[in-house]
Design a protein around this motif. Structure first.
Motif, mmCIF file in Angstrom:
data_model
loop_
_atom_site.group_PDB
_atom_site.id
_atom_site.type_symbol
_atom_site.label_atom_id
_atom_site.label_comp_id
_atom_site.label_asym_id
_atom_site.label_seq_id
_atom_site.Cartn_x
_atom_site.Cartn_y
_atom_site.Cartn_z
ATOM 1 N N LYS A 1 2.836 -5.305 -8.447
ATOM 2 C CA LYS A 1 3.427 -6.541 -8.984
ATOM 3 C C LYS A 1 4.872 -6.704 -8.524
ATOM 4 N N ASN A 2 5.622 -5.619 -8.498
ATOM 5 C CA ASN A 2 7.005 -5.701 -8.025
ATOM 6 C C ASN A 2 7.068 -6.159 -6.578
ATOM 7 N N MET A 3 6.159 -5.648 -5.752
ATOM 8 C CA MET A 3 6.122 -6.055 -4.345
ATOM 9 C C MET A 3 5.754 -7.525 -4.211
ATOM 10 N N ILE A 4 4.706 -7.949 -4.907
ATOM 11 C CA ILE A 4 4.247 -9.334 -4.798
ATOM 12 C C ILE A 4 5.305 -10.289 -5.344
ATOM 13 N N GLY A 5 6.022 -9.877 -6.380
ATOM 14 C CA GLY A 5 7.079 -10.715 -6.932
ATOM 15 C C GLY A 5 8.338 -10.742 -6.099
ATOM 16 N N ASN A 6 8.411 -9.868 -5.094
ATOM 17 C CA ASN A 6 9.629 -9.752 -4.299
ATOM 18 C C ASN A 6 9.514 -10.458 -2.951
ATOM 19 N N ILE A 7 8.682 -9.969 -2.070
ATOM 20 C CA ILE A 7 8.725 -10.477 -0.689
ATOM 21 C C ILE A 7 7.502 -11.287 -0.279
ATOM 22 N N THR A 8 6.707 -11.759 -1.242
ATOM 23 C CA THR A 8 5.665 -12.732 -0.908
ATOM 24 C C THR A 8 6.327 -13.957 -0.270
ATOM 25 N N ILE B 1 9.805 -0.119 -15.037
ATOM 26 C CA ILE B 1 10.263 -1.491 -14.840
ATOM 27 C C ILE B 1 9.249 -2.252 -13.993
ATOM 28 N N CYS B 2 8.783 -3.384 -14.514
ATOM 29 C CA CYS B 2 7.794 -4.192 -13.809
ATOM 30 C C CYS B 2 8.110 -5.670 -13.998
ATOM 31 N N ILE B 3 7.962 -6.435 -12.951
ATOM 32 C CA ILE B 3 8.166 -7.878 -13.055
ATOM 33 C C ILE B 3 7.222 -8.443 -14.111
ATOM 34 N N SER B 4 7.739 -9.324 -14.936
ATOM 35 C CA SER B 4 6.987 -9.874 -16.056
ATOM 36 C C SER B 4 5.923 -10.874 -15.607
ATOM 37 N N ALA B 5 4.873 -10.989 -16.413
ATOM 38 C CA ALA B 5 3.830 -11.984 -16.150
ATOM 39 C C ALA B 5 4.366 -13.405 -16.325
ATOM 40 N N ASN B 6 5.568 -13.554 -16.879
ATOM 41 C CA ASN B 6 6.197 -14.876 -16.985
ATOM 42 C C ASN B 6 6.791 -15.327 -15.656
ATOM 43 N N ASP B 7 6.895 -14.412 -14.704
ATOM 44 C CA ASP B 7 7.554 -14.703 -13.425
ATOM 45 C C ASP B 7 6.541 -15.208 -12.383
ATOM 46 N N GLY B 8 6.782 -16.389 -11.867
ATOM 47 C CA GLY B 8 6.080 -16.892 -10.692
ATOM 48 C C GLY B 8 4.583 -16.684 -10.663
ATOM 49 N N GLY C 1 0.819 -1.212 0.000
ATOM 50 C CA GLY C 1 0.000 0.000 0.000
ATOM 51 C C GLY C 1 0.847 1.253 0.000
ATOM 52 N N SER C 2 1.873 1.281 0.842
ATOM 53 C CA SER C 2 2.723 2.472 0.908
ATOM 54 C C SER C 2 3.487 2.684 -0.395
ATOM 55 N N SER C 3 3.873 1.599 -1.079
ATOM 56 C CA SER C 3 4.563 1.725 -2.353
ATOM 57 C C SER C 3 3.688 2.447 -3.371
ATOM 58 N N CYS C 4 2.395 2.148 -3.360
ATOM 59 C CA CYS C 4 1.457 2.828 -4.271
ATOM 60 C C CYS C 4 1.354 4.312 -3.931
ATOM 61 N N GLY C 5 1.299 4.626 -2.639
ATOM 62 C CA GLY C 5 1.260 6.028 -2.229
ATOM 63 C C GLY C 5 2.501 6.787 -2.651
ATOM 64 N N CYS D 1 11.681 -2.506 0.478
ATOM 65 C CA CYS D 1 11.099 -3.100 -0.732
ATOM 66 C C CYS D 1 10.044 -2.184 -1.335
ATOM 67 N N SER D 2 9.304 -1.491 -0.476
ATOM 68 C CA SER D 2 8.289 -0.549 -0.950
ATOM 69 C C SER D 2 8.907 0.547 -1.806
ATOM 70 N N MET D 3 9.998 1.131 -1.313
ATOM 71 C CA MET D 3 10.685 2.186 -2.048
ATOM 72 C C MET D 3 11.287 1.656 -3.343
ATOM 73 N N GLN D 4 11.908 0.492 -3.259
ATOM 74 C CA GLN D 4 12.524 -0.104 -4.444
ATOM 75 C C GLN D 4 11.473 -0.385 -5.516
ATOM 76 N N SER D 5 10.346 -0.952 -5.105
ATOM 77 C CA SER D 5 9.287 -1.287 -6.056
ATOM 78 C C SER D 5 8.711 -0.041 -6.707
#
Length: 431
Positions: free
Chosen positions: A349-356, A389-396, A328-332, A377-381
């Motif tokens: 997507k970057n958050m979910i692909g990272n620390i899920t 830059i966004c994690i691809s739909a091919n990832d996980g 949520g904070s990453s979106c803000g 991770c929020s800031m990085q995403s």
């Protein structure tokens, strides 16, 4: 939809004093004791039967003003000074005398806590006996929702009002609204709703900044926030917006997890989630000179994204709630830096692909470390999303559709990690 989303925020974003799992137990106990006193008796024996996830999150967390951890002291304190009308601030009238009386109840063996074998994730059955009477109160579904009342075996009418429903203008909410809204609707609402209708969100700033200040100014818990900002560690962390956001947010968690008597503005039943949703956004707004309106809209967006994802996961799960709040904070932050809908979806997507997969092993002082990791991770995403830059739909578990991606996360946390949740509790119980 505007009125419904405002009501949803007011229902899920409320002040909470102390970790909300022990506080949910305290709320049930306080109500049971009130019923007993209405029958003319004082409680002499107290018990709480709690679900596995309540037990997990109540074992090692500090109880405000007591210098103690765990559910036993929370139960005793609720019987001495708790008031159910305060909801998640049920213990806010505590003072040294009530703390001493509560400790004596525990020492005298008058408090019993047991694990319930019901399948509910969030369930508390509180029982208070005395003077020949027995009163029971049940909290279930949400941390501040009392669903059953009994006195001497007789069912009593239980009129329950959520924080949103007490507003005269509140709209009736579907229980599935948090899950069924979309990121598109959230973004449109946060960016287009007349700003005067969203002013109430600034209460998050007041409460959570005060908690952050407390954590930075005093030695609470693991002192993660103070350590990050220490001049001794400047060569490691540097003087950056990221460092400031991590320290500010972790400090608030340091204080809260160690039993600070200041309330947090919670999100979806968790004070740590409320902290991690708001404080990074506040920190970035301060450092970048964002306007008041921009901060309000960023916080509204952050809160609702976290509420939406928790709608898929449920109030309690094996996944760390701080990760959800960090999303949520990453979106803000994306919004504050000029990003729009597509970049917000990319940040999610970057958050979910990272620390899920970061597990919840109970509420405790160490949660501040997970909070700090979530902020990083929020800031990085957010930065990656702003750079296209966004994690691809091919990832996980990432899919092209943002709602399917969030649904996948929900399935993992609410269904896929059930065995993990049981194993964590087993490990903790056997220590």
């Amino acid at each position: 939809m505007t009125d419904k989303l405002i009501a949803l925020i007011k229902q899920e974003v409320i002040p909470a004093l102390g970790c909300t799992e022990p506080i949910a137990v305290a709320l049930a106990v306080a109500k049971a004791c009130e019923l007993l006193r209405e029958a003319g008796a004082e409680p002499s024996e107290l018990s709480a039967e709690v679900s596995a996830n309540i037990l997990k999150n109540g074992m090692g967390v500090g109880i405000p003003g007591t210098g103690m951890v765990g559910l036993h002291i929370a139960v005793a304190l609720a019987a001495v000074c708790g008031k159910s009308e305060y909801r998640l601030e049920v213990l806010k009238d505590l003072d040294p005398e009530s703390v001493a009386a509560a400790k004596k109840l525990v020492e005298d063996g008058k408090v019993k806590v047991e694990r319930s074998h019901r399948p509910d994730k969030l369930y508390v059955l509180a029982t208070a006996t005395g003077g020949g009477h027995r009163a029971e109160a049940v909290v279930s579904g949400s941390h501040d929702t009392i669903t059953e009342l009994r006195l001497d075996g007789k069912e009593l009418e239980c009129v329950q009002h959520t924080a949103a429903e007490v507003e005269e203008s509140a709209t009736e909410l579907s229980p599935d609204l948090a899950r069924t809204i979309t990121v598109r609707q959230i973004v449109d609402f946060a960016l287009e709703t007349p700003i005067e209708k969203l002013e109430f969100i600034m209460d998050s700033v007041k409460l959570n900044k005060a908690l952050s200040d407390e954590g930075l100014n005093h030695k609470y818990g693991l002192q993660i926030g103070r350590t990050i900002l220490s001049s001794l560690n400047a060569a490691v962390y540097g003087d950056t917006i990221l460092t400031y956001a991590m320290a500010r947010t972790a400090a608030a968690s340091d204080a809260r997890m160690a039993g600070c008597t200041l309330p947090a503005m919670s999100n979806s039943g968790s004070g740590n989630q409320g902290i991690t949703v708001t404080v990074p956004v506040i920190a970035v707004a301060e450092k970048t000179g964002a306007s008041r309106e921009q901060l309000i809209r960023a916080l509204t967006l952050a809160h609702l994204v976290a509420i939406h994802i928790k709608g898929h996961l449920g109030k309690l799960s094996a996944l760390c709630g701080c990760v959800i709040a960090s999303t949520g904070s990453s979106c803000g932050i994306v919004y504050l830096r000029g990003g729009g809908y597509e970049q917000i979806c990319s940040a999610i997507k970057n958050m979910i692909g990272n620390i899920t997969g970061m597990v919840c092993d109970g509420a405790k002082e160490g949660c501040a470390m997970k909070v700090a990791s979530g902020v990083a991770c929020s800031m990085q995403s957010a930065i990656l999303a702003l750079d296209g830059i966004c994690i691809s739909a091919n990832d996980g578990i990432i899919e092209k559709d943002i709602e399917k991606t969030i649904s996948n996360l929900g399935r993992i946390g609410s269904v896929g990690m059930q065995t993990t949740d049981e194993m964590i509790l087993d490990i903790m119980s056997c220590k």
